[in-house]
Design a protein around this motif. Structure first.
Motif, mmCIF file in Angstrom:
data_model
loop_
_atom_site.group_PDB
_atom_site.id
_atom_site.type_symbol
_atom_site.label_atom_id
_atom_site.label_comp_id
_atom_site.label_asym_id
_atom_site.label_seq_id
_atom_site.Cartn_x
_atom_site.Cartn_y
_atom_site.Cartn_z
ATOM 1 N N HIS A 1 18.670 52.840 10.806
ATOM 2 C CA HIS A 1 19.904 53.181 9.912
ATOM 3 C C HIS A 1 20.648 51.864 9.875
ATOM 4 N N ASP A 2 20.252 50.601 9.705
ATOM 5 C CA ASP A 2 20.816 49.536 9.710
ATOM 6 C C ASP A 2 21.750 49.138 10.761
ATOM 7 N N ASP A 3 21.812 50.008 12.113
ATOM 8 C CA ASP A 3 22.555 49.475 13.061
ATOM 9 C C ASP A 3 21.454 48.696 13.983
ATOM 10 N N VAL A 4 21.614 47.213 13.912
ATOM 11 C CA VAL A 4 20.767 46.341 14.545
ATOM 12 C C VAL A 4 21.035 46.039 16.091
ATOM 13 N N THR A 5 19.973 46.029 16.707
ATOM 14 C CA THR A 5 19.948 45.497 18.125
ATOM 15 C C THR A 5 19.314 44.245 18.103
ATOM 16 N N LEU A 6 19.823 43.092 18.662
ATOM 17 C CA LEU A 6 19.153 41.724 18.429
ATOM 18 C C LEU A 6 18.369 41.428 19.559
ATOM 19 N N SER A 7 17.278 40.645 19.295
ATOM 20 C CA SER A 7 16.487 40.273 20.664
ATOM 21 C C SER A 7 17.227 39.400 21.244
ATOM 22 N N THR A 8 16.840 39.132 22.538
ATOM 23 C CA THR A 8 17.480 38.489 23.712
ATOM 24 C C THR A 8 17.969 36.752 23.133
ATOM 25 N N GLY A 9 19.074 36.589 23.433
ATOM 26 C CA GLY A 9 19.659 35.326 22.860
ATOM 27 C C GLY A 9 20.111 35.394 21.494
ATOM 28 N N GLY A 10 19.627 36.364 20.576
ATOM 29 C CA GLY A 10 20.266 36.199 19.277
ATOM 30 C C GLY A 10 21.596 36.468 18.904
ATOM 31 N N GLU A 11 22.001 36.125 17.778
ATOM 32 C CA GLU A 11 23.200 36.436 17.192
ATOM 33 C C GLU A 11 23.101 37.015 15.670
ATOM 34 N N THR A 12 23.765 37.446 15.104
ATOM 35 C CA THR A 12 23.681 37.824 13.504
ATOM 36 C C THR A 12 23.638 36.612 12.500
ATOM 37 N N ARG A 13 22.792 35.800 12.857
ATOM 38 C CA ARG A 13 22.647 34.582 12.040
ATOM 39 C C ARG A 13 21.366 33.796 12.322
ATOM 40 N N CYS A 14 20.660 33.443 11.627
ATOM 41 C CA CYS A 14 19.705 32.491 11.823
ATOM 42 C C CYS A 14 20.018 31.158 12.693
ATOM 43 N N GLY A 15 19.167 30.804 13.413
ATOM 44 C CA GLY A 15 19.115 29.491 14.152
ATOM 45 C C GLY A 15 20.014 29.810 15.586
#
Length: 180
Positions: A88-102
């Motif tokens: 439901h658009d509650d996002v869990t990021l992958s290891t090392g990620g933040e809510t931005r590209c790069g």
């Protein structure tokens, strides 16, 4: 969708998910899960990198019967240029990620087979996702869900359009593992 005998991981064929329409695009197969807690293992390949900037999904555990708009869908998806978990658009990021590209989140390169595994623990609200043997998502305390169905294919919300292949898909109560 079609059976493809020109690109496959093992054996002689794979399931090819052909590019669909722009915008919302549901092209998934659904099978019953053995219980609300289960493992999946599948080999996946894409004509574009897995881990695009916008939200699209590759497979999911569902509380409904496979109809996309019924119940809760715990998606293994992409967003923010990485593999993510989305409920439901509650996002869990992958290891090392933040809510931005790069941000060094996990991406998987195009035109290669990748062994994906996931453990959906609906009874305790946990999900683990592995890519090629490496744990990339380990989420606990998610909403307790009574999973009934596992779906795989392509759920496009934003694109880009792509062809995807699936091979050696297995759903089981115990971890199956990746073949060497």
């Amino acid at each position: 969708m079609a059976i493809d005998s020109s690109i496959f991981h093992a054996g002689t064929r794979a399931l090819r998910v052909n590019p669909g329409a722009a915008g919302y695009d549901w092209r998934m197969l659904s099978v019953p899960s053995p219980s609300s807690t289960f493992w999946v293992r599948l080999y996946v390949r894409s004509s574009v990198d897995l881990g695009q900037s916008d939200h699209n999904a590759y497979f999911q555990a569902m509380t409904g019967d496979g109809e996309p708009n019924t119940g809760d869908n715990m998606e293994v998806a992409e967003q923010y240029c990485q593999i993510v978990l989305n409920l439901h658009d509650d996002v869990t990021l992958s290891t090392g990620g933040e809510t931005r590209c790069g941000s060094n989140g996990v991406k998987l390169p195009k035109d290669q087979w990748h062994c994906m595994e996931a453990y959906f623990d609906g009874a305790k609200g946990g999900v683990q996702v592995y890519a090629n043997g490496t744990k990339i998502i380990d989420k606990t305390g998610v909403k307790t869900l009574n999973y009934k169905t596992f779906s795989f294919g392509y759920l496009g919300f934003h694109g880009p359009a792509r062809t995807m292949w699936y091979d050696d898909v297995a759903v089981a109560p115990e971890r199956i593992g990746c073949a060497p």
